[in-house]
Every structure is written in structure tokens, then in C-alpha cells.
Design a protein around this motif. Structure first.
Motif, PDB file in Angstrom:
ATOM      1  N   ALA A  42      33.218  55.700  39.342  1.00  0.00           N
ATOM      2  CA  ALA A  42      34.619  55.647  39.395  1.00  0.00           C
ATOM      3  C   ALA A  42      35.071  53.834  40.313  1.00  0.00           C
ATOM      4  N   LEU A  43      34.374  53.166  41.180  1.00  0.00           N
ATOM      5  CA  LEU A  43      34.590  52.253  41.565  1.00  0.00           C
ATOM      6  C   LEU A  43      34.682  50.811  40.069  1.00  0.00           C
ATOM      7  N   ARG A  44      34.262  51.282  38.944  1.00  0.00           N
ATOM      8  CA  ARG A  44      34.236  49.847  37.881  1.00  0.00           C
ATOM      9  C   ARG A  44      36.135  50.146  37.786  1.00  0.00           C
ATOM     10  N   LYS A  45      35.915  48.676  37.008  1.00  0.00           N
ATOM     11  CA  LYS A  45      36.598  48.795  35.999  1.00  0.00           C
ATOM     12  C   LYS A  45      36.809  47.767  35.060  1.00  0.00           C
ATOM     13  N   LYS A  46      37.490  47.835  33.810  1.00  0.00           N
ATOM     14  CA  LYS A  46      37.508  47.010  32.530  1.00  0.00           C
ATOM     15  C   LYS A  46      37.181  45.979  32.365  1.00  0.00           C
ATOM     16  N   SER A  47      36.465  45.389  32.106  1.00  0.00           N
ATOM     17  CA  SER A  47      36.834  43.849  31.805  1.00  0.00           C
ATOM     18  C   SER A  47      37.684  43.266  31.093  1.00  0.00           C
ATOM     19  N   ASP A  48      38.079  42.018  30.990  1.00  0.00           N
ATOM     20  CA  ASP A  48      39.602  42.306  30.366  1.00  0.00           C
ATOM     21  C   ASP A  48      38.516  40.424  28.909  1.00  0.00           C
ATOM     22  N   ALA A  49      38.348  41.679  27.960  1.00  0.00           N
ATOM     23  CA  ALA A  49      37.856  40.538  26.652  1.00  0.00           C
ATOM     24  C   ALA A  49      37.991  38.826  26.669  1.00  0.00           C
ATOM     25  N   SER A  50      39.451  39.465  26.226  1.00  0.00           N
ATOM     26  CA  SER A  50      40.719  38.623  25.819  1.00  0.00           C
ATOM     27  C   SER A  50      40.474  37.181  26.670  1.00  0.00           C
ATOM     28  N   ALA A  65      30.641  36.865  29.094  1.00  0.00           N
ATOM     29  CA  ALA A  65      31.112  38.313  28.895  1.00  0.00           C
ATOM     30  C   ALA A  65      30.175  38.919  29.883  1.00  0.00           C
ATOM     31  N   ASN A  66      28.726  39.020  29.386  1.00  0.00           N
ATOM     32  CA  ASN A  66      27.660  39.419  30.377  1.00  0.00           C
ATOM     33  C   ASN A  66      28.206  38.814  32.036  1.00  0.00           C
ATOM     34  N   LEU A  67      28.089  37.387  32.165  1.00  0.00           N
ATOM     35  CA  LEU A  67      28.570  37.631  33.546  1.00  0.00           C
ATOM     36  C   LEU A  67      30.089  38.065  34.205  1.00  0.00           C
ATOM     37  N   GLN A  68      31.165  38.051  33.451  1.00  0.00           N
ATOM     38  CA  GLN A  68      32.218  38.599  34.021  1.00  0.00           C
ATOM     39  C   GLN A  68      31.760  40.228  34.232  1.00  0.00           C
ATOM     40  N   GLU A  69      30.824  41.316  32.583  1.00  0.00           N
ATOM     41  CA  GLU A  69      30.459  42.114  33.013  1.00  0.00           C
ATOM     42  C   GLU A  69      29.928  42.765  34.637  1.00  0.00           C
ATOM     43  N   VAL A  70      28.675  41.273  34.943  1.00  0.00           N
ATOM     44  CA  VAL A  70      28.174  42.262  35.804  1.00  0.00           C
ATOM     45  C   VAL A  70      28.898  42.083  37.268  1.00  0.00           C
ATOM     46  N   PHE A  71      29.453  40.401  36.745  1.00  0.00           N
ATOM     47  CA  PHE A  71      30.403  40.235  38.664  1.00  0.00           C
ATOM     48  C   PHE A  71      31.577  40.615  38.458  1.00  0.00           C
ATOM     49  N   LEU A  72      32.582  40.949  37.668  1.00  0.00           N
ATOM     50  CA  LEU A  72      33.346  41.393  38.237  1.00  0.00           C
ATOM     51  C   LEU A  72      34.269  42.496  36.937  1.00  0.00           C
ATOM     52  N   GLY A  73      33.021  43.468  37.156  1.00  0.00           N
ATOM     53  CA  GLY A  73      32.926  44.249  36.657  1.00  0.00           C
ATOM     54  C   GLY A  73      33.723  45.462  37.684  1.00  0.00           C
TER      55      GLY A  73
END
Length: 490
Positions: A42-50, A65-73
Motif C-alpha cells: 500500500a505504500l509502494r509506488k511504481k517507478s518511472d522506467a522512462s 533501474a534496480n537502485l531506483q526500485e529499491v530506494f525510490l519505489g
């Protein structure tokens, strides 16, 4: 992968692990989403792959992409700067209170990310191993804090923090969820499945019994009603009860993961739940980040345990209040927020799975495991949580069991649970740890007639006061003798 379909994020691992993760070894769905998974999502957000695709260097895109998902997702990404700030403050000796506060804040997003990474690994390992991962890492923050406090000999911090986790889940999280859900649905009740709550409350009652027996034995021996073979009988009883609790938790896991797994699977899921089951991290990268986040939690937990006394003195709060109220709220803030969000969406089964499941895990797994680990390390930790703490736990379990007995909920039930938590919090707010030099007034009800004699009730606790009274009497007799001698000479 289907033609023309683009992945939301590239996987760091090469190979065809995606299909295995989704189908499992026997061709069926390998991952059944649990209430803990749903609450954390519920607290996650989709990462912007663009943004990642715009990077000119192609080999860097999977890593970024993994850094973005792990830290900004996550919606809690704004709290991540507290982690390096806490480490820098500790290394620079900036101030122990600042280290404590920053460490508490940094634990919030780390706990949510550990839940996310555990779910990612569960997509590859299958339902049984994934369920065991969720059961082990579901309360990793509380477990790590308890182990560090245990190794430093701070037994009271261990007991109070674990007790606070159970109280916060049963009263604060569940109460807030029922209240918010009831306000959102004024004029109607929110239904839920009682079967899961009955199992959890039964285990919690067993946990309360195991906590109460060492306490009752101590008071019975102190009152002279019973005798024991050795002074360590209470400790041995606690260790035996801990083994029983761990066996009960193993049976609960077998019941949850094998024989009656349908009772613990959330029935109300979003329409895009299947899409969310697609892993966004490879197995190797997920395992690496899980270990990395766990190390960070261990570092911050060590800071919290080491600076809790200075923070207590600086803020004017007792260590027990910080351990029972503040630490549990911060340690599972993300999971608690997710439970409340799903209550607002009329998905109380998920909310109950989070609150009761976490309380059951702490009471039946983390607490007895701490006693066993202390036993192995030669540390004398028992299940005697003292009278006020054990009484609060008993009342919390009792009130929760009565609240959930009819299978429906409304806002008044949430208010009652919240008020119970407020009263218990106020009790620990005014309490302070006793010291050997503190002057204590001994009330008359501490004398108990036993076999025709008056004995001290729990006299070891009040021995400093007894010695102070004896010293006063000795000084008075000495002064009286001196006056008598002077009078005779005159």
C-alpha cells in the motif's frame, strides 16, 4: 515475454527466472500474497522506467533501474537520508540524542524495504519457503533490536520493546484501523472472517499464560504459599515455556502454510493483483539488497540500543516508556500505515492479518527465541515481565478477543481499543525504574499473615527501605543513650 510487451523494469539477473517465479515447480502459482505483503504494497509506488531509458550507457540501465526500485519505489523514500545522517552523527560524535532520533527515523523506510525484498524473493522460492521468509523477516526490526539489547545485557529494553510491539499491534494499529474504517462506513458494519482471528487470539492467550506463570510463581513463593527447589526455578520454567511457545508457533506455521492456507489468503485483492506478482528484481539482486538492508537495520538498531538511556534522560521519559511506546510505533510504521489504508478500503481481513499476525509472531516467536538465545549466551532472561507489564498484555489480549468475537466491526470498537492503548501508555509514562538508593514508603498491605507470622511480601524488593528504617532506629537508640548518660552526669 510476449511480443511487443516491455518490462516495467529490467531485471539485474539474466535468464528465464520470471516464468519459474510465477508458475513454481509444479506449474501452479508459486506465491500466495499474504496480509503482510498486501499491507506493505500500500505504500509502494511504481517507478518511472522512462528516466532509466534515457541513460546513454546501456550497461548502467539495469543497475540504475534496480537502485531506483529499491530506494525510490516507496512513498517513504523521503526518510532515507536519515540513515546516512545517523551514521555520520555517530561517527562524528555529534550527539547521542540526535543519533537516537535519526536512527529511529531511518528504521521506518528500511523496515518497509525489507518487507518488499522478502516478497520479491518469495516469488522465486515458492509458497512454503516464501511463507517462511515472511514469517522470519516480518518483524526483522524488532528481532534485531532485541538481539542487540540482549547482547548488551539490557534485558528490560528487550522485554519492554517486545511487549510494546504486541500492545501496539493489538490496540493501536487494530484500533486505528477499525476506527478509520468505521468512520468511512458510517451507518453500516464492516464484516470480516472470524476464522483467522480465532486462531491468532488462541495463540495469544497461550502466550499470555506462558508469561503469567513465572510471575505468579514468583509472587506465590514470595508470599510463602509455595516453595521451590532452587532459586533458578522461575528461570527454568521460563525456558520450558519458551520451548512450548516455539513448538506452538511451528504448528501455527504448518497450519498457515500447509493444511489451512486458504484461511490466511486475502480474499479481496485489486484487479491488477496478478500484474503486481511479476518480480521487478532478480533473485540474486533481491538477496543482495535484502542482506544490505538488514545490515543497515542492524547498524541503526545498535545505535538505538546504545543511545536509549541518554535520550531518556534528555527527553525526561523513562526507558520503559520509550521501549514500549516509541520503538514499536517507529519499527513497524510502514506496515501499520498499510493496515489502516486497507481498513479504509473495506478490506478488514488484510488489516486483521497484519495486526494479529504481527502480534502473534512477536509473542510466540520473537519473545521465546530471545529467551533461548539468552540461554545459549549464558544470559539470564526469563518470561517474567513484571506485574504491570503482564497485566497490560493480558488485558490487551482479552479486550481484542472480545472485540473480534462477532465478525463485524464499527468505529466504536476502534475507539475502545485506542482508549485502552492511551491508558496503558499513560501508566508507563508515569512509571520510573526503581533505584537502590530511592526512599520507598512501605504500605501496610505489604504485610501478609502466613502460618501465624507476618512476613515481608517480596521483601527483597524493599530491603533497602528496611535497612534505612533499621539505621534510623539504631541512630535514635544511640542518641537516647547519649542523653541518658549526660543526664546522669548532671
Amino acid at each position: 515475454m510476449e511480443p511487443g510487451r516491455k518490462p516495467s523494469l529490467p531485471l539485474l539477473d539474466a535468464g528465464g527466472g520470471l516464468r519459474q517465479a510465477r508458475q513454481g515447480a509444479h506449474g501452479h502459482s508459486a506465491h500466495a500474497r499474504t496480509a503482510h505483503n498486501m499491507s506493505s504494497s500500500a505504500l509502494r509506488k511504481k517507478s518511472d522506467a522512462s528516466l532509466v531509458r534515457k541513460v546513454p550507457v546501456a550497461p548502467l540501465r539495469p543497475v540504475l533501474a534496480n537502485l531506483q526500485e529499491v530506494f525510490l519505489g516507496t512513498k517513504l523514500a523521503i526518510l532515507f537520508p536519515a540513515v546516512p545522517l545517523a551514521i555520520a552523527a555517530q561517527l562524528a560524535h555529534f550527539g547521542q540524542v540526535w543519533v537516537f532520533a535519526l536512527s529511529l527515523i531511518g528504521l521506518i523506510p528500511l523496515a518497509e524495504r525489507v518487507s518488499f525484498l522478502t516478497e520479491q524473493l518469495a516469488l522465486y522460492t515458492g509458497p512454503t519457503v516464501g511463507g517462511l521468509l515472511n514469517a522470519t523477516c516480518g518483524n526483522a526490526t524488532e528481532l534485531i533490536i532485541a538481539l542487540f539489547a540482549l547482547m548488551e545485557g539490557k534485558i528490560e529494553v528487550v522485554k519492554c520493546s517486545l511487549l510494546g510491539s504486541v500492545l501496539s499491534n493489538l490496540l493501536l494499529v487494530l484500533g486505528t484501523s477499525l476506527f478509520c474504517g468505521g468512520i468511512r462506513n458510517l451507518g453500516s458494519d464492516q464484516p470480516y472472517d472470524r476464522k483467522q482471528s480465532d486462531v491468532s487470539t488462541g495463540l495469544l492467550i497461550l502466550g499470555v499464560l506462558c508469561h503469567s506463570l513465572p510471575l505468579m510463581l514468583r509472587y506465590a513463593v514470595g508470599a510463602g504459599e509455595h516453595g521451590v527447589a532452587a532459586a533458578t526455578t522461575g528461570l527454568e520454567l521460563s525456558r520450558a515455556c519458551s520451548i512450548v511457545m516455539l513448538l506452538a508457533y511451528v504448528a501455527y506455521l504448518f497450519f498457515q502454510l500447509k493444511t489451512h492456507s486458504q484461511l490466511f489468503e486475502p480474499q479481496d485483492v485489486d484487479e491488477d493483483a496478478e500484474a503486481e506478482e511479476e518480480p521487478v528484481l532478480g533473485f540474486a539482486s533481491g538477496l543482495f539488497w535484502l542482506l544490505f538492508k538488514t545490515v543497515l537495520i542492524a547498524i541503526l538498531s545498535e545505535y538505538v540500543v546504545g543511545t536509549i538511556e541518554p535520550a531518556s534522560k534528555s527527553w525526561g521519559l523513562s526507558v520503559s516508556f520509550i521501549s514500549i511506546i516509541l520503538l514499536p510505533i517507529v519499527g513497524n510504521a510502514a506496515e501499520h500505515a498499510g493496515a489502516i489504508i486497507f481498513a479504509l478500503k473495506n478490506k478488514l481481513d488484510i488489516t486483521l492479518g497484519v495486526a494479529l499476525g504481527s502480534a502473534t509472531q512477536i509473542s510466540m516467536f520473537v519473545v521465546p527465541l530471545s529467551v533461548i538465545v539468552a540461554w545459549i549466551a549464558g544470559i539470564q532472561m526469563d518470561l517474567d515481565f513484571k506485574l504491570v507489564e503482564t497485566g497490560s498484555l493480558f488485558v490487551a489480549v482479552l479486550v481484542t478477543a472480545f472485540t473480534l468475537q462477532d465478525g463485524t466491526s464499527h468505529y466504536l470498537k476502534g475507539i475502545l481499543l485506542l482508549l485502552c492503548y492511551v491508558v496503558i501508555g499513560a501508566c508507563f509514562f508515569v512509571t520510573r525504574q526503581p533505584s537502590v538508593t530511592q526512599t520507598t514508603i512501605v504500605p501496610t498491605w505489604l504485610y501478609h499473615p502466613v502460618h501465624g507470622m507476618h512476613k515481608w511480601h517480596n521483601w527483597l524488593r524493599f530491603r533497602p527501605e528496611q535497612m534505612r528504617i533499621q539505621d534510623s532506629q539504631a541512630k535514635f537508640e544511640s542518641e537516647t543513650t547519649k542523653l541518658s548518660v549526660v543526664g546522669c552526669k548532671a
